[in-house]
Design a protein around this motif. Sequence first.
Motif, PDB file in Angstrom:
ATOM      1  N   ALA A   1      11.451   0.353  -9.522  1.00 16.45           N
ATOM      2  CA  ALA A   1      12.756   0.142  -9.346  1.00 16.45           C
ATOM      3  C   ALA A   1      13.396   1.668  -8.408  1.00 16.45           C
ATOM      4  N   THR A   2      13.069   2.414  -9.706  1.00 18.27           N
ATOM      5  CA  THR A   2      13.400   4.205  -8.595  1.00 18.27           C
ATOM      6  C   THR A   2      12.476   3.895  -7.179  1.00 18.27           C
ATOM      7  N   GLU A   3      11.672   3.846  -6.978  1.00 17.86           N
ATOM      8  CA  GLU A   3      10.949   3.985  -5.851  1.00 17.86           C
ATOM      9  C   GLU A   3      11.081   2.591  -4.855  1.00 17.86           C
ATOM     10  N   ARG A   4      11.356   1.696  -5.063  1.00 16.93           N
ATOM     11  CA  ARG A   4      11.706   1.005  -4.319  1.00 16.93           C
ATOM     12  C   ARG A   4      12.914   0.764  -3.415  1.00 16.93           C
ATOM     13  N   GLN A   5      14.008   1.724  -4.125  1.00 18.42           N
ATOM     14  CA  GLN A   5      14.822   2.258  -3.323  1.00 18.42           C
ATOM     15  C   GLN A   5      14.606   3.290  -2.224  1.00 18.42           C
TER      16      GLN A   5
ATOM     17  N   ALA B   1      -7.616   6.030 -12.991  1.00 15.42           N
ATOM     18  CA  ALA B   1      -8.209   5.532 -14.444  1.00 15.42           C
ATOM     19  C   ALA B   1      -6.642   5.149 -14.927  1.00 15.42           C
ATOM     20  N   ASN B   2      -5.986   6.101 -15.338  1.00 16.02           N
ATOM     21  CA  ASN B   2      -4.677   6.004 -16.193  1.00 16.02           C
ATOM     22  C   ASN B   2      -3.644   5.518 -15.384  1.00 16.02           C
ATOM     23  N   LEU B   3      -3.421   5.004 -13.661  1.00 14.47           N
ATOM     24  CA  LEU B   3      -2.086   5.105 -14.057  1.00 14.47           C
ATOM     25  C   LEU B   3      -0.792   4.111 -14.530  1.00 14.47           C
ATOM     26  N   GLN B   4       0.079   5.076 -15.368  1.00 11.60           N
ATOM     27  CA  GLN B   4       0.980   4.113 -15.760  1.00 11.60           C
ATOM     28  C   GLN B   4       2.038   3.383 -14.678  1.00 11.60           C
TER      29      GLN B   4
ATOM     30  N   SER C   1       0.856  -1.200  -0.407  1.00 13.86           N
ATOM     31  CA  SER C   1       0.123   0.130   0.171  1.00 13.86           C
ATOM     32  C   SER C   1       0.767   1.054   0.200  1.00 13.86           C
ATOM     33  N   HIS C   2       2.018   1.085   0.793  1.00 12.22           N
ATOM     34  CA  HIS C   2       2.788   2.695   1.060  1.00 12.22           C
ATOM     35  C   HIS C   2       3.249   2.900  -0.467  1.00 12.22           C
ATOM     36  N   LEU C   3       4.014   2.051  -0.508  1.00  7.78           N
ATOM     37  CA  LEU C   3       4.901   1.876  -2.298  1.00  7.78           C
ATOM     38  C   LEU C   3       3.884   2.116  -3.580  1.00  7.78           C
ATOM     39  N   PHE C   4       3.090   2.119  -3.169  1.00  9.66           N
ATOM     40  CA  PHE C   4       1.665   2.012  -4.551  1.00  9.66           C
ATOM     41  C   PHE C   4       1.647   3.623  -3.976  1.00  9.66           C
ATOM     42  N   GLU C   5       1.417   3.982  -3.071  1.00 12.14           N
ATOM     43  CA  GLU C   5       1.550   5.375  -3.029  1.00 12.14           C
ATOM     44  C   GLU C   5       2.045   6.519  -3.299  1.00 12.14           C
ATOM     45  N   HIS C   6       3.806   5.573  -2.992  1.00  8.42           N
ATOM     46  CA  HIS C   6       4.851   6.435  -4.443  1.00  8.42           C
ATOM     47  C   HIS C   6       4.601   6.036  -5.946  1.00  8.42           C
ATOM     48  N   MET C   7       3.926   5.720  -5.831  1.00 12.55           N
ATOM     49  CA  MET C   7       3.632   4.975  -7.616  1.00 12.55           C
ATOM     50  C   MET C   7       2.768   6.050  -8.340  1.00 12.55           C
ATOM     51  N   MET C   8       1.719   6.326  -7.534  1.00 16.21           N
ATOM     52  CA  MET C   8       0.277   7.387  -8.013  1.00 16.21           C
ATOM     53  C   MET C   8       1.526   8.417  -8.673  1.00 16.21           C
ATOM     54  N   PHE C   9       2.239   8.579  -7.913  1.00 12.62           N
ATOM     55  CA  PHE C   9       2.900  10.142  -8.557  1.00 12.62           C
ATOM     56  C   PHE C   9       3.785  10.108  -9.557  1.00 12.62           C
ATOM     57  N   LYS C  10       3.590   8.737 -10.315  1.00 15.11           N
ATOM     58  CA  LYS C  10       4.922   8.574 -11.613  1.00 15.11           C
ATOM     59  C   LYS C  10       3.704   8.816 -12.507  1.00 15.11           C
TER      60      LYS C  10
ATOM     61  N   PRO D   1       2.392  13.240 -17.561  1.00 10.19           N
ATOM     62  CA  PRO D   1       3.312  12.043 -17.222  1.00 10.19           C
ATOM     63  C   PRO D   1       4.428  12.916 -15.891  1.00 10.19           C
ATOM     64  N   GLU D   2       5.502  11.881 -15.826  1.00 10.04           N
ATOM     65  CA  GLU D   2       5.793  12.416 -14.449  1.00 10.04           C
ATOM     66  C   GLU D   2       5.972  13.415 -13.966  1.00 10.04           C
TER      67      GLU D   2
END
Length: 447
Positions: A142-146, A132-135, A70-79, A85-86
């Motif tokens: 890889a970036t956000e995981r680190q 609806a359209n997150l990429q 859940s927390h990692l996905f929060e980071h991905m919502m800004f990609k 685009p990001e």
Amino acid sequence: MTKTNAVLALIPALMAVPALAQERGAVTEFTLDNGMQVLVRQDHRAPVVVSQVWYRVGSSYESRGETGLSHLFEHMMFKGTERYPEGRFSEIISREGGRENAFTGRDFSAYFEIMAADRLPVALELEADRMANLQISDEALATERQVVLEERRLRTEDRPEGRFGERYAAIAHPGTGYAHPIIGWADDIAALDKADLQGWYQQWYTPSNATLVVAGDVDPQAVHDLAREYFGPIPGRPVPSVADPDNLDPPGERRLIYRDDQTRVAQLRMGYEVPSLATAEHARDPYALMMLASVLDGGEGARLAEKLVRGSGVAAAAGAGYNGMTRLDTEFSLFGVPADGDIEAVENGLREAVAQLRREPVSPEELERARSQLLADHLFELDSVFYQAMQVGMLETTGAGWETLAAFEDNIRALTAEDLQAAAQRYLQPERLTVGIMQPAEGGEQE
């Protein structure tokens, strides 16, 4: 069936009828045809609006192997999305003079914007687009995981208090998702892949699992129209049921002794398993627990400061707390730091403070002081439009219901000393207790 599950079970019916609006107090409620809930709280003191999108998913929805998702996905919502685009999302909000961010809890994931009131359409358009359209790309992951692993290292792995807190939670909340950290375990975070994130997005990031909370200088019908314009076209998907454990019988007193070679000061943490606003069988109990925490730790005149810090002097610091805004049972917590290294004396002092709450009603003076402080703190916090939205969203997402906010003052005013004693006798029992002690490793110094 929990309130959340009951709402979700009604989604097919809601999609078949026109959306309805219902006003109760200061909040106006709508439901879009796709199942998305919209809650609007008006505050016309300044031309400002807070918009928050709450998803009913957080770390307690995760199991071992996917903790931290859940927390990692929060980071991905800004990609970014194809349209934005990001970096574009944040750039637009900043250009419009607003602020945006997000947070993940045990029971929710939420995204917010603070804007001039006439800029609300900008925020809603952007939130609907990423709903609806997150990429999701391997490179971004890889970036956000680190980033997350580094965040975990700095906040938890490199801090004695963080290491202690994780070990404490694991034994304090056995069998529930509250036993693992919101940020996740490092090995799980490292193993999460793109398919895991895409699956999480499909499962939980749907209008039928979301609540839009808007607070500020707005008209409810206008907000409803905007929500229908931007979020309405997004199809609502079925949401998985959550296999939460039933509330277990008290498992008996549990005890953790954690020795850490980087800590120089012993710390004590105690917690009783108690109901939340969402799980309480007796409606007054959560409010009684709030008042009990205030009796113990409501300012300089409260019992713990009076008896353990300034009185006997066994504690350099001591406190108590209760947060009823959780969807599962929660904790009535106490902590203490010994003044001279005698952790046993602090534990005995805290146990006696709890025993006194069970043994005899609080005095009229203490009752009124605790009541006045809770009400004053509550009213002061409601002065913030952001806090108003936070309260509405958190209460609704955890299952207590947004109506709880309007009833808070009446519920606190109605409490008697007998209510507080009954709650203490019902819940502050050794069978419900977890004790955690962190102390220097063998041979380490104790200050």
